[in-house]
Design an enzyme around this catalytic site. Structure first.
Site, mmCIF file in Angstrom:
data_model
loop_
_atom_site.group_PDB
_atom_site.id
_atom_site.type_symbol
_atom_site.label_atom_id
_atom_site.label_comp_id
_atom_site.label_asym_id
_atom_site.label_seq_id
_atom_site.Cartn_x
_atom_site.Cartn_y
_atom_site.Cartn_z
ATOM 1 N N SER A 208 0.801 -1.223 0.000
ATOM 2 C CA SER A 208 0.000 0.000 0.000
ATOM 3 C C SER A 208 0.830 1.268 0.000
ATOM 4 C CB SER A 208 -0.927 0.013 1.218
ATOM 5 O OG SER A 208 -0.193 -0.095 2.422
ATOM 6 N N ASP B 160 -4.193 7.503 8.340
ATOM 7 C CA ASP B 160 -5.249 6.654 8.882
ATOM 8 C C ASP B 160 -4.750 5.663 9.933
ATOM 9 O OD1 ASP B 160 -3.777 4.925 7.345
ATOM 10 O OD2 ASP B 160 -5.374 4.451 5.926
ATOM 11 N N HIS C 293 -1.096 4.409 7.024
ATOM 12 C CA HIS C 293 -0.532 5.065 5.858
ATOM 13 C C HIS C 293 -0.244 6.532 6.163
ATOM 14 C CE1 HIS C 293 -3.215 1.727 4.627
ATOM 15 N NE2 HIS C 293 -2.121 1.376 3.983
#
Length: 368
Positions: free
Chosen positions: A44, A333, A336
């Site tokens: 990610s 969040d 990230h």
């Protein structure tokens, strides 16, 4: 992440970074005769839409609010580090390999998928699967170009392309969910072996330029801080979990050794080792110096201080709260990073201060 030793090269130009506030990377004009080709592999931290394309879904607001002004298939409020690096190289954002709706692969492709790890090997979308996808892309592209297909990479460009890998965080995170600290450390060589296989497989198909990120300070993520039982001895002077960060450092030491070994073993190859751990940890440890607030707290989440992370009410789910736009948070969040933090990370990479020796962009241009 770890100490960078001679033999690993960073292929980007020098950029001045403000010491007081986080700035976007300065405009850099490539000296190459054409934009560089980039093939990216990872999780990610660098997925620009592969997860969304693969599952046929989209993220919800407030993701994407800082730059794209709508959810932009990235788990962030805006651009990722890979986006800023592409901008600095005067090339477009990388198209996910799984994008079937008008993809443009002329500047490379992005195989990174949210949640990916090095192991298990055959679970989508492990590093092994991502490299297998690339090898298929590599084998089919030349014939398709000859048959008139456009928006693909020409055969000769695969040898001069830059191959970037940013993976390992999920391997460590998943291991800590079920294993003791000694057991996690014992597993690290198996993660490093998968990265070795990935580089070797790409090299055997003509790849020569590799750019390898080590992994970040896992113990500083709000998600981990909120989820793991803690006592004072587990936390370092900046409030991060020592065991998780120590495991990341051990991973990085072994990755650095692999980088050095492959530099000497693979003829005409350049292995890039980038100390992302040090870059990220420095921003967290010296947040106020760089203009950031609440370095261990998520901008978007639930629960309020000190971490604003709730596994049952994550960013975008009913009950979440989000910091004001323009706030200088490092974590978006809980897992990230924010666009503001990613901009600083990219700028520090571009400074060449986290590579040894310090080589500017001309080195890469001269290899094309």
């Amino acid at each position: 992440m770890g100490v960078v030793k001679e033999g690993c090269y960073l292929l980007f130009p020098f950029v001045i970074l403000s010491l007081s506030v986080p700035l976007l990377p300065l405009s850099v004009h490539s000296q190459c005769t054409k934009p560089p080709i980039i093939f990216n592999f990872g999780d990610s931290n660098s997925d620009t839409g592969g997860y969304v394309d693969g599952l046929g879904l989209n993220f919800v607001p407030p993701n994407g609010r800082a730059y794209f002004h709508h959810p932009a298939r990235r788990l962030a409020d805006g651009r990722l580090m890979i986006d800023f690096l592409c901008e600095s190289l005067n090339t477009g954002y990388l198209t996910p390999y799984l994008n079937s709706l008008g993809p443009n692969f002329t500047n490379g492709a992005n195989f990174a998928i949210i949640g990916s790890a090095t192991l298990p090997r055959y679970v989508p979308f492990s590093l092994h699967v991502q490299v297998s996808q690339f090898l298929r892309f590599r084998s089919l592209s030349p014939a398709l170009v000859l048959n008139g297909y456009q928006d693909l990479v020409a055969d000769g460009d695969f040898e001069t392309a830059l191959y970037t890998i940013d993976i390992g965080q999920n391997d460590l995170a998943a291991s800590f969910d079920s294993l003791s600290y000694p057991q996690v450390i014992d597993k690290i060589p198996s993660f490093i072996t998968e990265i070795k296989y990935a580089i070797s497989n790409i090299y055997q198909r003509g790849g020569k330029n590799f750019w390898i990120h080590n992994t970040g300070p896992l113990g500083c993520l709000p998600q981990k801080l909120a989820s793991f039982a803690r006592n004072a001895i587990e936390l370092d002077e900046h409030g991060c979990l020592r065991p998780l960060n120590n495991a990341a450092k051990i991973f990085n030491t072994q990755l650095r050794v692999l980088c050095e070994q492959l530099n000497s073993q693979l003829i005409n190859a350049t292995i890039v080792y980038v100390d992302i751990y040090s870059i990220k940890y420095d921003l967290i440890a010296n947040a106020s110096h760089h203009g950031f607030d609440s370095p261990l707290m998520a901008c978007c989440g639930n629960g309020g201080p000190p971490y604003n992370y709730n596994a049952n009410i994550t960013c975008g789910r009913t009950g979440y709260t989000v910091c004001h736009e323009g706030s200088k948070f490092i974590s978006w969040d809980g897992v990230h990073y924010t666009e503001a933090a990613n901009a600083v990370f990219a700028s520090k990479i571009l400074s060449t201060n986290y590579s040894t020796p310090r080589v500017n962009f001309n080195f890469f241009c001269n290899k094309m």
